[in-house]
Design an enzyme around this catalytic site. Structure first.
Site, PDB file in Angstrom:
ATOM      1  N   SER A 179       0.790  -1.095  -0.053  1.00 38.14           N
ATOM      2  CA  SER A 179       0.036  -0.038   0.024  1.00 38.14           C
ATOM      3  C   SER A 179       0.984   1.254   0.011  1.00 38.14           C
ATOM      4  O   SER A 179       0.305   2.352  -0.394  1.00 38.14           O
ATOM      5  CB  SER A 179      -1.035   0.072   1.192  1.00 38.14           C
ATOM      6  OG  SER A 179      -0.169  -0.083   2.392  1.00 38.14           O
ATOM      7  N   HIS A 207      -4.976  -4.124  -2.328  1.00 38.70           N
ATOM      8  CA  HIS A 207      -4.770  -2.990  -3.330  1.00 38.70           C
ATOM      9  C   HIS A 207      -4.654  -4.000  -5.001  1.00 38.70           C
ATOM     10  O   HIS A 207      -4.204  -3.097  -5.753  1.00 38.70           O
ATOM     11  CB  HIS A 207      -3.751  -2.383  -3.224  1.00 38.70           C
ATOM     12  CG  HIS A 207      -3.844  -1.378  -2.176  1.00 38.70           C
ATOM     13  ND1 HIS A 207      -4.534  -0.176  -2.109  1.00 38.70           N
ATOM     14  CD2 HIS A 207      -3.494  -1.467  -0.771  1.00 38.70           C
ATOM     15  CE1 HIS A 207      -4.337   0.133  -0.963  1.00 38.70           C
ATOM     16  NE2 HIS A 207      -3.791  -0.482   0.002  1.00 38.70           N
ATOM     17  N   LYS A 238     -12.411  -1.043  -1.578  1.00 42.06           N
ATOM     18  CA  LYS A 238     -11.543  -0.252  -2.695  1.00 42.06           C
ATOM     19  C   LYS A 238     -12.010  -0.317  -4.002  1.00 42.06           C
ATOM     20  O   LYS A 238     -13.045   0.238  -4.264  1.00 42.06           O
ATOM     21  CB  LYS A 238      -9.948  -0.871  -2.314  1.00 42.06           C
ATOM     22  CG  LYS A 238      -9.300  -0.207  -1.048  1.00 42.06           C
ATOM     23  CD  LYS A 238      -8.086  -0.805  -0.639  1.00 42.06           C
ATOM     24  CE  LYS A 238      -7.576  -0.470   0.790  1.00 42.06           C
ATOM     25  NZ  LYS A 238      -6.749  -1.173   1.625  1.00 42.06           N
TER      26      LYS A 238
HETATM   27  C1  LIG Z   1      -7.103  -1.347   3.306  1.00 43.70           C
HETATM   28  C2  LIG Z   1      -6.465  -2.700   3.414  1.00 43.70           C
HETATM   29  C3  LIG Z   1      -6.915  -3.461   4.524  1.00 43.70           C
HETATM   30  C4  LIG Z   1      -8.198  -3.168   5.248  1.00 43.70           C
HETATM   31  O1  LIG Z   1      -9.323  -3.157   4.434  1.00 43.70           O
HETATM   32  P1  LIG Z   1     -10.735  -2.413   5.087  1.00 43.70           P
HETATM   33  O2  LIG Z   1     -11.755  -3.167   4.189  1.00 43.70           O
HETATM   34  O3  LIG Z   1     -10.305  -1.067   4.712  1.00 43.70           O
HETATM   35  O4  LIG Z   1     -10.646  -2.626   6.601  1.00 43.70           O
HETATM   36  C5  LIG Z   1      -6.455  -4.664   4.566  1.00 43.70           C
HETATM   37  N1  LIG Z   1      -5.124  -4.944   4.033  1.00 43.70           N
HETATM   38  C6  LIG Z   1      -4.711  -4.347   3.100  1.00 43.70           C
HETATM   39  C7  LIG Z   1      -3.414  -4.751   2.418  1.00 43.70           C
HETATM   40  C8  LIG Z   1      -5.187  -3.017   2.909  1.00 43.70           C
HETATM   41  O5  LIG Z   1      -4.523  -1.994   1.859  1.00 43.70           O
END
Ligand SMILES: *Cc1c(COP(=O)(O)O)cnc(C)c1O
Length: 390
Positions: A179, A207, A238
């Protein structure tokens, strides 16, 4: 007493310039938002990779499913098992080429729920040093023995696999797309090592889905290595434009989680309107991957090229996460503030999130940005950066 202790700790945080605040924001389109004073921003900071939060099909699906109630009323195991959520799981499993899939309330809770349930005393978790906080926290609540390997360093991973005895199972856990740096896990090597050392491989594609692989299904598709990952975690929040998380895996693993995963069992399920939105977004992605993923890839390449031409030092890659290195924390924050003033929203990232001296702006591009908007942002960034540096 408590208040004083908290105040003291907060003051120390503020003194380091690390105060965090919550600022209201309303998205009028997938990429344009206004704050509570009515100031408008062109946003290059969200995880809305495909812009589907504002797609009419997705909004309609959510609105229609509100008929079945604004809340789910219970755990999935009692009254909270909306039809839409079950359908979504079926289609996620197809999309990820696994036997089964299970939806959790967030991606964060998915990592907690999976690691907490699967990792037992005597097991070892081999974890990339840049893994998401939810993986780290999942290892913590599982009270796992964790061996952290250097970022994407497969030699270091192999050294640890050799050196660390495990009475029970070994788990290798990694983000698919990281990320902060926007780079991609080395799946071919991870799979070789998992096979050589008899480990179980878990990849968090939060991602990666909607972003990499010709069909947008993530890391396995990107490397043409379908069927090689034991547990594929992801988020609905996302590219899939809603809220929630999921894990795609074998029937046995999913059945075990349904029966044993406390974050799955003891929390009220997502309502139908939320999973209906994710399902509609997933269907759009599966119907027209070249339109969404292709467009995102072009936009990411354009932003990377333009920022490079403006003279910025960026971390090379192919994903829409474009890290622009800016040096000190102070300068990064000044740059971010000046961009906000100019109506461009990007995220400033500084220690402890990233190592000292590698503060950066994290620019994220979506499929919904136009070429003109990307050009405008890159140009504004270049101009303001030069002004800050005279
Ligand atoms: C955003 C993210 C999460 C968390 O997901 P949410 O649905 O926002 O709780 C978990 N792992 C990674 C790698 C992320 O980027």
């Amino acid at each position: 007493m408590l208040t004083e202790r908290l105040q003291k700790e907060l003051e120390q945080t503020y003194a380091k310039g690390l105060r965090r605040t919550v600022d209201g924001l309303r998205f009028k389109t997938a990429v344009r938002a206004e704050d509570e004073n009515g100031k408008e921003y062109l946003v290059f900071a969200s995880n809305n990779y495909l812009g589907l939060t504002h797609a009419p099909e997705v909004q309609r699906a959510a609105a229609e499913a509100v008929r079945w109630g604004t809340g789910s009323t219970g755990s999935r195991l009692t009254t909270g098992a909306a039809f839409e959520t079950g359908e979504l799981e079926k289609e996620l499993a197809e999309f990820k080429h696994t036997e089964s899939a299970l939806v959790f309330n967030t991606g964060y809770m998915t990592n907690l729920g999976v690691l907490f349930a699967l990792v037992k005393t005597g097991d070892v978790v081999f974890s990339d040093e840049l893994n998401h906080a939810s993986i780290i926290d999942g290892c913590r609540i599982a009270r796992a023995h964790v061996a952290v390997y250097k970022h994407n360093d497969m030699q270091d991973l192999e050294r640890l696999l050799k050196e660390t005895p495990a009475a029970g199972e070994r788990f290798i856990v990694t983000d698919g797309v990281f990320s902060m740096d926007g780079d991609i896990a080395n799946l071919p090597e991870l799979v070789r090592l998992k096979e050589k050392y008899g480990a179980c491989l878990m990849v968090d594609d939060a991602h990666g889905v909607g972003v990499i692989g010709a069909d947008g299904s993530g890391t396995a598709a990107y490397y043409n290595m379908l069927g090689t990952i034991d547990l594929q975690v992801g988020t609905l929040s996302k590219a899939l434009a809603a809220e929630g998380g999921y894990v795609a895996a074998s029937k046995t693993i999913i059945e075990y989680l349904i029966n044993k995963s406390r974050p799955f069992i003891f929390s009220t399920a997502l309502p139908a309107c939320v999973t209906a939105a994710a399902l509609a977004a997933l269907r759009l992605l599966r119907q027209k991957p070249e339109q969404y993923v292709g467009r995102l890839k072009e936009n990411a390449a354009l932003m990377r090229r333009l920022l490079h031409d403006e003279g910025f030092e960026i971390i090379e890659g192919v994903t829409p996460i474009v890290p622009v290195l800016t040096g000190s924390s102070k300068k990064t924050m000044r740059f971010m503030a000046a961009l906000l003033e100019a109506g461009i929203m990007v995220s400033g990232i500084r220690p402890p999130t990233v190592p000292e001296g590698t503060s950066r702006l994290r620019v994220t591009v979506t499929a919904a940005h136009t070429e003109a908007e990307i050009k405008q942002a890159a140009k504004t960034m270049g101009r303001i950066w030069r002004e800050l540096n005279v």
